[in-house]
Design a protein around this motif. Structure first.
Motif, short mmCIF file in Angstrom:
data_model
loop_
_atom_site.label_atom_id
_atom_site.label_comp_id
_atom_site.label_asym_id
_atom_site.label_seq_id
_atom_site.Cartn_x
_atom_site.Cartn_y
_atom_site.Cartn_z
N GLY A 86 0.86 -1.18 0.00
CA GLY A 86 0.00 0.00 0.00
C GLY A 86 0.89 1.23 0.00
N SER A 87 0.36 2.37 -0.47
CA SER A 87 1.21 3.57 -0.39
C SER A 87 1.37 4.01 1.05
CB SER A 87 0.73 4.70 -1.30
OG SER A 87 -0.64 4.87 -1.24
N ASP A 88 0.48 3.57 1.94
CA ASP A 88 0.70 3.83 3.37
C ASP A 88 2.11 3.42 3.79
OD1 ASP A 88 -1.88 4.68 3.62
OD2 ASP A 88 -2.55 3.03 4.91
N GLU A 89 2.54 2.26 3.33
CA GLU A 89 3.87 1.81 3.74
C GLU A 89 4.96 2.71 3.17
OE1 GLU A 89 6.30 -2.32 4.37
OE2 GLU A 89 5.66 -1.89 2.33
N ASN A 160 -6.81 15.77 -3.47
CA ASN A 160 -6.68 15.65 -2.02
C ASN A 160 -7.78 14.76 -1.43
OD1 ASN A 160 -5.59 16.36 0.56
ND2 ASN A 160 -7.27 17.81 0.85
N ASN A 161 -7.47 14.12 -0.32
CA ASN A 161 -8.43 13.38 0.48
C ASN A 161 -8.50 14.07 1.84
OD1 ASN A 161 -9.80 11.53 2.07
ND2 ASN A 161 -8.26 9.91 1.91
N PRO A 162 -9.64 14.46 2.39
CA PRO A 162 -11.00 14.11 1.97
C PRO A 162 -11.71 15.13 1.11
CG PRO A 162 -11.09 15.10 4.13
CD PRO A 162 -9.65 15.16 3.69
N ILE A 193 4.24 14.05 -4.49
CA ILE A 193 2.91 14.24 -5.05
C ILE A 193 2.20 12.89 -4.94
CG2 ILE A 193 1.59 14.95 -7.09
CD1 ILE A 193 3.36 17.22 -6.43
N ASP A 194 1.11 12.87 -4.19
CA ASP A 194 0.39 11.64 -3.91
C ASP A 194 -0.83 11.55 -4.84
OD1 ASP A 194 -1.13 9.56 -2.90
OD2 ASP A 194 -1.12 10.28 -0.82
N GLU A 195 -0.72 10.70 -5.84
CA GLU A 195 -1.81 10.57 -6.82
C GLU A 195 -2.58 9.27 -6.62
OE1 GLU A 195 -0.31 11.24 -10.78
OE2 GLU A 195 -0.17 13.42 -10.42
N ALA A 196 -3.17 9.11 -5.44
CA ALA A 196 -3.93 7.90 -5.15
C ALA A 196 -5.17 7.79 -6.05
CB ALA A 196 -4.34 7.87 -3.68
N TYR A 197 -5.66 8.94 -6.52
CA TYR A 197 -6.95 8.95 -7.24
C TYR A 197 -6.81 9.12 -8.75
CZ TYR A 197 -8.68 9.03 -2.55
OH TYR A 197 -8.93 8.66 -1.25
N THR A 198 -5.63 8.85 -9.28
CA THR A 198 -5.39 9.00 -10.73
C THR A 198 -6.49 8.44 -11.62
OG1 THR A 198 -3.20 8.25 -10.12
CG2 THR A 198 -3.52 8.83 -12.42
N ARG A 219 1.81 6.54 -6.19
CA ARG A 219 0.51 6.03 -6.67
C ARG A 219 0.16 4.77 -5.89
NH1 ARG A 219 0.16 6.98 -12.63
NH2 ARG A 219 0.45 9.23 -12.89
N THR A 220 -1.05 4.27 -6.11
CA THR A 220 -1.49 3.05 -5.45
C THR A 220 -2.47 2.32 -6.36
OG1 THR A 220 -2.71 2.16 -3.55
CG2 THR A 220 -3.28 4.37 -4.24
N LEU A 221 -2.57 1.02 -6.20
CA LEU A 221 -3.62 0.28 -6.92
C LEU A 221 -4.91 0.19 -6.10
CD1 LEU A 221 -1.70 -2.65 -8.72
CD2 LEU A 221 -2.38 -0.40 -9.61
N SER A 222 -4.92 0.80 -4.90
CA SER A 222 -6.09 0.67 -4.03
C SER A 222 -7.35 1.25 -4.65
CB SER A 222 -5.84 1.35 -2.68
OG SER A 222 -4.88 0.62 -1.95
N LYS A 223 -7.29 2.51 -5.09
CA LYS A 223 -8.52 3.13 -5.61
C LYS A 223 -8.84 2.64 -7.01
CE LYS A 223 -8.09 5.48 -1.76
NZ LYS A 223 -6.95 5.67 -0.87
N PHE A 224 -7.84 2.18 -7.72
CA PHE A 224 -7.97 1.52 -9.03
C PHE A 224 -8.89 0.30 -8.90
CE2 PHE A 224 -6.10 -2.17 -11.25
CZ PHE A 224 -5.92 -1.76 -12.57
N VAL A 229 -5.61 -5.83 -1.87
CA VAL A 229 -4.34 -6.47 -2.24
C VAL A 229 -3.15 -5.79 -1.57
CG1 VAL A 229 -2.78 -6.95 -4.17
CG2 VAL A 229 -5.22 -7.46 -4.37
N ARG A 230 -3.21 -4.49 -1.40
CA ARG A 230 -2.14 -3.67 -0.82
C ARG A 230 -0.95 -3.55 -1.79
NH1 ARG A 230 -4.06 -0.75 0.97
NH2 ARG A 230 -2.59 -0.02 2.51
N LEU A 231 -1.02 -2.59 -2.65
CA LEU A 231 0.13 -2.32 -3.50
C LEU A 231 0.22 -0.83 -3.85
CD1 LEU A 231 2.37 -4.22 -4.97
CD2 LEU A 231 1.46 -2.99 -6.92
C1 LIG Z 1 -6.19 5.98 0.02
C2 LIG Z 1 -5.07 6.92 -0.01
C3 LIG Z 1 -3.74 6.46 0.08
C4 LIG Z 1 -3.32 5.11 0.58
O1 LIG Z 1 -3.62 4.08 -0.12
P1 LIG Z 1 -3.04 2.63 0.12
O2 LIG Z 1 -4.28 1.82 0.21
O3 LIG Z 1 -2.23 2.56 1.37
O4 LIG Z 1 -2.23 2.38 -1.08
C5 LIG Z 1 -2.71 7.39 -0.06
N1 LIG Z 1 -2.98 8.69 -0.25
C6 LIG Z 1 -4.22 9.16 -0.31
C7 LIG Z 1 -4.42 10.61 -0.52
C8 LIG Z 1 -5.31 8.30 -0.18
O5 LIG Z 1 -6.55 8.79 -0.19
#
Ligand SMILES: *Cc1c(COP(=O)(O)O)cnc(C)c1O
Length: 370
Positions: A86-89, A160-162, A193-198, A219-224, A229-231
């Protein structure tokens, strides 16, 4: 002395991250992709995962995932790429790698909570700069903070989130350049630059990445569609990514994560179609919200919509009583007073959400005059 006093006082004072129990609810609280795999793809993936050598540590198959992600995300050939659980890590690893005494992380607020959480976990100092009342970057205050604090890490979530919006490009460029000025003056810092929502956004920073050696793109595959899976992955100048690589636990991406992610990327067209549906559903939700007197919905470039209501706790409870789980984000920051965050779901789930909200939000919104 109690045994728990072996732990750091700040850890003792923390709360563990709690996941709401969503069983039986329409789950619109966590920006998950609402689509499941088709039975045919489930069977195919099952075959693939069943054949994976679970008895072995992850091996060179990870190289195939690197290659697939490079192709999918168009990572510049001369850039490095590091993978996280996950991008968290990755946010955590960056903090570990940059936690020199006195080092600072800077980020706008309200923002993604993990920037602050992981910063503090490693003993770095967190500086949060409030957004403007309509959730835009406060350029002058951000620039002043860059000059004053010389942050090692500056996080810009795009979108941005939220709040779900894409911030003004010109202001982002000013911030990137201001950190660049610090670098030139001998105070190195990185902008992440955190593009989780690409998948749902009209713009990306990717084209500008090569211009700025001190910018990393995450980036992350989470929102994709692979939240379970956590990547996560992060690209940037090779010698910078190499340092993060050094603090990465060697087997952080399991053989199952790897195979599932490869499978999903082979079927990226399926996920791209889902993103199209989610984007059009987002616009349908926006149109419905615009007709509700008790709601002010903010613009979104993600798979969520931030909405201000008269009483976010009451709306949360009323939706929950109707079987719909959303997120009440009011407690996250004073700018989010009475705000809820709706994740875009399946068309039928959004129908249910719209019907419930139309019923609940009859009273006109009384926005504070201040
Ligand atoms: C959801 C989110 C992430 C984290 O996603 P992972 O599930 O850990 O890959 C990162 N940044 C933002 C802004 C998010 O909303």
């Amino acid at each position: 002395m109690s045994l728990t006093s072996v732990f750091r006082p700040d850890v003792l004072a923390m709360h563990a991250y709690v996941v709401q129990d969503a069983a039986g609810y329409i789950k619109l609280d966590a920006m998950e992709n609402p689509f499941t795999l088709s039975p045919a793809l489930q069977a195919e993936l099952g075959q693939r995962l069943g054949a994976v050598a679970l008895n072995r540590y992850p091996g060179t198959r990870i190289n195939d995932l690197h290659a697939a992600l490079r192709a999918y995300a168009q990572v510049p050939a001369d850039h490095g790429l590091v993978l996280g659980n996950g991008s968290d890590e990755l946010i955590s690893l960056l903090a570990v790698a940059c936690a020199k005494p006195g080092a600072v992380t800077l980020a706008p607020l309200p923002g993604f909570v993990m920037y602050e959480a992981f910063t503090k976990q490693v003993g770095m100092r967190f500086v949060g700069v409030p957004l403007t009342a309509d959730f835009e970057l406060d350029g002058p205050t951000m620039l002043a903070a860059v000059h004053e604090h010389r942050p090692a890490l500056t996080y810009i979530a795009y979108p941005n989130n939220p709040t779900a919006n894409l911030w003004d490009d010109a202001v982002i460029e000013q911030i990137v350049n201001a950190v660049g000025d610090n670098v030139a003056a001998g105070h190195p810092g990185l902008v992440v630059i955190d593009e989780a929502y690409t998948p749902f956004a009209s713009q990306s920073y990717l084209q500008r990445l090569s211009k700025h050696p001190h910018v990393l793109l995450m980036r992350t595959l989470s929102k994709f569609g692979l939240a379970g899976v956590r990547l996560g992955y992060m690209m940037g100048r090779k010698d910078l990514i190499e340092q993060v690589e050094k603090v990465r636990p060697p087997y952080n991406i399991s053989v199952l994560n790897t195979e599932a992610a490869l499978f999903a990327l082979e079927h990226a067209d399926v996920f791209a179609q889902q993103a199209e549906v989610i984007k059009s559903e987002r616009e349908r939700l926006q149109a419905a919200l615009a007709n509700m007197p008790g709601a002010k919905a903010y613009p979104s470039q993600a798979n969520m919509i931030l909405v201000r209501v008269n009483d976010s706790a009451a709306v949360f409870a009323a939706l929950k009583a109707r079987g719909i789980l959303i997120k009440n984000v009011a407690g996250l920051h004073r700018l989010l007073a009475n705000c809820i965050r709706l994740t875009v779901g399946l068309p039928a789930e959004n129908d249910a959400l719209i019907a419930a909200l139309a019923d609940i939000l009859r009273e006109p919104l009384n926005l504070p005059s201040a």
